[in-house]
Motif scaffolding. Structure first.
Motif, PDB file in Angstrom:
ATOM      1  N   ALA A 117       0.833  -1.208   0.000  1.00 27.41           N
ATOM      2  CA  ALA A 117       0.000   0.000   0.000  1.00 27.41           C
ATOM      3  C   ALA A 117       0.869   1.260   0.000  1.00 27.41           C
ATOM      4  O   ALA A 117       0.557   2.240  -0.681  1.00 27.41           O
ATOM      5  CB  ALA A 117      -0.930  -0.001   1.215  1.00 27.41           C
ATOM      6  N   ALA A 118       1.971   1.250   0.761  1.00 32.26           N
ATOM      7  CA  ALA A 118       2.857   2.414   0.812  1.00 32.26           C
ATOM      8  C   ALA A 118       3.487   2.680  -0.553  1.00 32.26           C
ATOM      9  O   ALA A 118       3.569   3.832  -1.006  1.00 32.26           O
ATOM     10  CB  ALA A 118       3.940   2.197   1.866  1.00 32.26           C
ATOM     11  N   ILE A 119       3.917   1.623  -1.227  1.00 31.11           N
ATOM     12  CA  ILE A 119       4.528   1.784  -2.552  1.00 31.11           C
ATOM     13  C   ILE A 119       3.509   2.320  -3.553  1.00 31.11           C
ATOM     14  O   ILE A 119       3.782   3.264  -4.310  1.00 31.11           O
ATOM     15  CB  ILE A 119       5.114   0.445  -3.034  1.00 31.11           C
ATOM     16  N   LEU A 120       2.316   1.725  -3.564  1.00 27.72           N
ATOM     17  CA  LEU A 120       1.288   2.151  -4.518  1.00 27.72           C
ATOM     18  C   LEU A 120       0.831   3.578  -4.235  1.00 27.72           C
ATOM     19  O   LEU A 120       0.584   4.355  -5.160  1.00 27.72           O
ATOM     20  CB  LEU A 120       0.101   1.192  -4.454  1.00 27.72           C
ATOM     21  N   THR A 121       0.717   3.925  -2.958  1.00 27.84           N
ATOM     22  CA  THR A 121       0.328   5.298  -2.604  1.00 27.84           C
ATOM     23  C   THR A 121       1.392   6.296  -3.030  1.00 27.84           C
ATOM     24  O   THR A 121       1.079   7.404  -3.480  1.00 27.84           O
ATOM     25  CB  THR A 121       0.072   5.403  -1.092  1.00 27.84           C
ATOM     26  N   ALA A 122       2.677   5.915  -2.887  1.00 30.06           N
ATOM     27  CA  ALA A 122       3.758   6.795  -3.323  1.00 30.06           C
ATOM     28  C   ALA A 122       3.696   7.029  -4.828  1.00 30.06           C
ATOM     29  O   ALA A 122       3.867   8.164  -5.306  1.00 30.06           O
ATOM     30  CB  ALA A 122       5.105   6.198  -2.931  1.00 30.06           C
ATOM     31  N   VAL A 123       3.440   5.973  -5.587  1.00 30.64           N
ATOM     32  CA  VAL A 123       3.308   6.125  -7.046  1.00 30.64           C
ATOM     33  C   VAL A 123       2.113   7.001  -7.393  1.00 30.64           C
ATOM     34  O   VAL A 123       2.181   7.869  -8.278  1.00 30.64           O
ATOM     35  CB  VAL A 123       3.182   4.740  -7.716  1.00 30.64           C
ATOM     36  N   LEU A 124       1.008   6.803  -6.688  1.00 31.41           N
ATOM     37  CA  LEU A 124      -0.196   7.613  -6.917  1.00 31.41           C
ATOM     38  C   LEU A 124       0.091   9.093  -6.648  1.00 31.41           C
ATOM     39  O   LEU A 124      -0.273   9.967  -7.449  1.00 31.41           O
ATOM     40  CB  LEU A 124      -1.323   7.101  -6.022  1.00 31.41           C
ATOM     41  N   ASN A 125       0.747   9.386  -5.526  1.00 33.89           N
ATOM     42  CA  ASN A 125       1.066  10.775  -5.205  1.00 33.89           C
ATOM     43  C   ASN A 125       2.014  11.385  -6.232  1.00 33.89           C
ATOM     44  O   ASN A 125       1.907  12.575  -6.573  1.00 33.89           O
ATOM     45  CB  ASN A 125       1.688  10.862  -3.814  1.00 33.89           C
ATOM     46  N   LEU A 126       2.947  10.570  -6.734  1.00 34.27           N
ATOM     47  CA  LEU A 126       3.853  11.057  -7.764  1.00 34.27           C
ATOM     48  C   LEU A 126       3.096  11.432  -9.030  1.00 34.27           C
ATOM     49  O   LEU A 126       3.383  12.461  -9.662  1.00 34.27           O
ATOM     50  CB  LEU A 126       4.909   9.986  -8.062  1.00 34.27           C
ATOM     51  N   LEU A 127       2.117  10.622  -9.400  1.00 33.10           N
ATOM     52  CA  LEU A 127       1.291  10.945 -10.571  1.00 33.10           C
ATOM     53  C   LEU A 127       0.564  12.268 -10.375  1.00 33.10           C
ATOM     54  O   LEU A 127       0.498  13.093 -11.294  1.00 33.10           O
ATOM     55  CB  LEU A 127       0.280   9.821 -10.815  1.00 33.10           C
ATOM     56  N   LEU A 128       0.020  12.458  -9.179  1.00 35.22           N
ATOM     57  CA  LEU A 128      -0.735  13.684  -8.927  1.00 35.22           C
ATOM     58  C   LEU A 128       0.175  14.912  -8.912  1.00 35.22           C
ATOM     59  O   LEU A 128      -0.214  15.994  -9.365  1.00 35.22           O
ATOM     60  CB  LEU A 128      -1.472  13.576  -7.585  1.00 35.22           C
ATOM     61  N   LEU A 129       1.390  14.748  -8.390  1.00 38.44           N
ATOM     62  CA  LEU A 129       2.311  15.889  -8.320  1.00 38.44           C
ATOM     63  C   LEU A 129       2.854  16.293  -9.686  1.00 38.44           C
ATOM     64  O   LEU A 129       3.166  17.463  -9.912  1.00 38.44           O
ATOM     65  CB  LEU A 129       3.480  15.557  -7.384  1.00 38.44           C
TER      66      LEU A 129
END
Length: 370
Positions: A187-199
Motif C-alpha cells: 500500500a505504501a509503494i502504490l500510494t507513493a506512485v499515486l502521489n507522484l502521478l498527482l504531483l
C-alpha cells in the motif's frame, strides 16, 4: 499412544469451533430483521439530516410522490424535493452500497487467507484500485468508454492482492504479521506512485479533486453512476453466497478443505478475481474507504456465528448501516465543511484493529503456554 487428556482437549476444541460456526436460527432471523429496520431508519436519517432539515414524514412523502404512489397533494417546496431526491438520495444509496460491498469483501477475504485482520484497505487492495483509477484520470484513458475507470480500478486491485498474497506466503503458510506487513508495504509503494502521478500532472484542479477523492468520499454522486456499483454488489454477494460452503471449509484449514473435496488453489484464484472486481468498482465510485471490511464481519459473528451463509447477509446490512451513518456524520459534524468519510471510518477502525492485534497476540501466548 495418544494421551487421553490431550485427545479429550482436542475433541473439546473441535466441538467449540463447530459450535462457534452455528447460531440459533431464531436469533439470526431477529438480527436480520433488526438490521433491516435499522437500515431503513438510517436511510431516513441520511435523507432528512443536513444543512436543510427535512421532517422524516415529509422525506417519505417526497419519495412516495416521486415513485408515483398515491399520496396527499405535495405541501413541500420544490427545492426541498430536489435536495432529497437529487442531492442526498444518490449519496445515501452509494453509502449503503459501498458499506455493504466492503463488508462482504472483508468477510470473504478473512476466510480466504484465514486471517482475522484481512480487509481490502489493510491489504493494499484499495490502494491498487485507487492507483488504477487515478492513472486513467490523469492520462485521460478512455479506451473502454464509461467503464474505463472501473476496469482500471479492478486491474489495480487484483494486481495488489496477488502481490500481497505472494509476498506474504512463505513455505506454504501465511502469518497474520507477515500478511499485514506485506499489505502495508505494498500500500505504501502504490500510494507513493499515486502521489507522484498527482504531483507531476499538468491538471492542477483535477489533481486536487482526485487527492480529496483518495481520502474516501460520497459527495458529487448522481443517479447515473449508481448502476455499476449496485450490480457489482448484487452479483458479488450472490456469488459469495453460492460459495458459502466452500468458505466454511476453509475455516478448518487448507488440508482439511482439500480432503473434503475443495480445490483450494483454484477456488482461491476465482475468489480473488471476484473480490478484486467488486473492490475496484466500489473504489472507483466512492474512493478508498477503510476498515468497514474489518469491523463488520467480526461484529456480526458475535450474533450469528461463523457460518458464511449467515455472516455474509448480516455483514452486508451492518456495513450499509455503518457507512450511511458515517457519511451523515461526515457532512454534518463540521458543517459547512465536509469531512472525508474515510477519515471517520479510520478513526473508528484504527482502535478496533489495534484491539484485534492485541487479542490475537494474547491468544497466541495462551496457545504456546498450553
Amino acid at each position: 499412544m495418544t494421551d487421553p487428556d490431550t485427545g479429550a482437549a482436542k475433541r473439546g476444541r473441535r466441538r467449540r469451533r463447530r459450535k462457534g460456526t452455528r447460531a440459533d436460527p431464531a436469533r439470526v432471523t431477529v438480527t436480520l430483521v433488526a438490521l433491516g429496520v435499522l437500515l431503513l431508519v438510517s436511510v431516513t436519517a441520511g435523507l432528512a439530516i443536513g444543512s436543510v432539515r427535512v421532517p422524516p414524514v415529509q422525506v417519505w412523502g417526497i419519495v412516495a410522490h416521486a415513485l408515483g404512489a398515491p399520496w396527499t397533494e405535495p405541501d413541500w417546496p420544490r427545492a426541498r424535493a430536489t435536495i432529497v431526491l437529487d442531492v442526498r438520495a444518490p449519496r445515501v444509496m452509494l453509502g449503503a452500497i459501498s458499506g455493504a460491498g466492503l463488508a462482504v469483501v472483508g468477510t470473504a477475504l478473512q476466510a480466504l487467507v484465514r486471517n482475522p485482520l484481512a480487509e481490502p484497505y489493510l491489504l493494499g487492495v484499495s490502494s491498487g484500485a485507487s492507483l488504477g483509477a487515478v492513472t486513467v484520470i490523469v492520462f485521460g484513458i478512455t479506451l473502454l468508454g464509461p467503464v474505463s475507470l472501473p476496469v482500471a480500478a479492478f486491474a489495480g486491485a487484483l494486481g495488489a492482492l496477488l502481490l500481497v498474497y505472494a509476498t506474504a506466503r512463505t513455505g506454504g503458510r501465511i502469518t497474520s504479521a507477515r500478511l499485514v506487513l506485506s499489505g502495508v508495504a505494498v500500500a505504501a509503494i502504490l500510494t507513493a506512485v499515486l502521489n507522484l502521478l498527482l504531483l507531476t500532472t499538468d491538471r492542477g484542479n483535477e489533481a486536487r479533486a482526485v487527492l480529496a477523492w483518495t481520502m474516501g468520499g460520497l459527495g458529487g454522486v448522481g443517479w447515473a453512476t449508481l448502476w455499476l456499483p449496485g450490480i457489482a454488489l448484487l452479483l458479488g454477494t450472490a456469488a459469495l453466497m453460492a460459495q458459502a460452503r466452500s468458505l466454511n471449509l476453509l475455516l478448518a484449514g487448507e488440508e482439511a478443505a482439500t480432503t473434503m473435496g475443495l480445490d483450494v488453489a483454484r477456488f482461491r484464484a476465482r475468489m480473488f478475481v471476484l473480490l478484486s472486481l467488486v473492490t475496484g468498482v466500489l473504489v472507483a465510485a466512492a474512493g478508498p474507504i477503510g476498515f468497514v471490511g474489518l469491523m463488520m464481519p467480526h461484529t456480526v459473528r458475535l450474533f450469528v456465528g461463523g457460518d458464511h451463509r449467515r455472516v455474509l447477509p448480516t455483514a452486508a446490512l451492518s456495513g450499509a448501516v455503518f457507512l450511511v451513518w458515517a457519511d451523515t456524520a461526515a457532512r454534518t459534524v463540521a458543517a459547512p465543511m465536509e469531512i472525508p468519510v474515510g477519515v471517520l471510518t479510520a478513526l473508528c477502525g484504527g482502535p478496533f484493529f489495534l484491539w484485534l492485534m492485541h487479542r490475537d497476540a494474547r491468544h497466541d501466548t495462551h496457545r504456546r503456554a498450553a
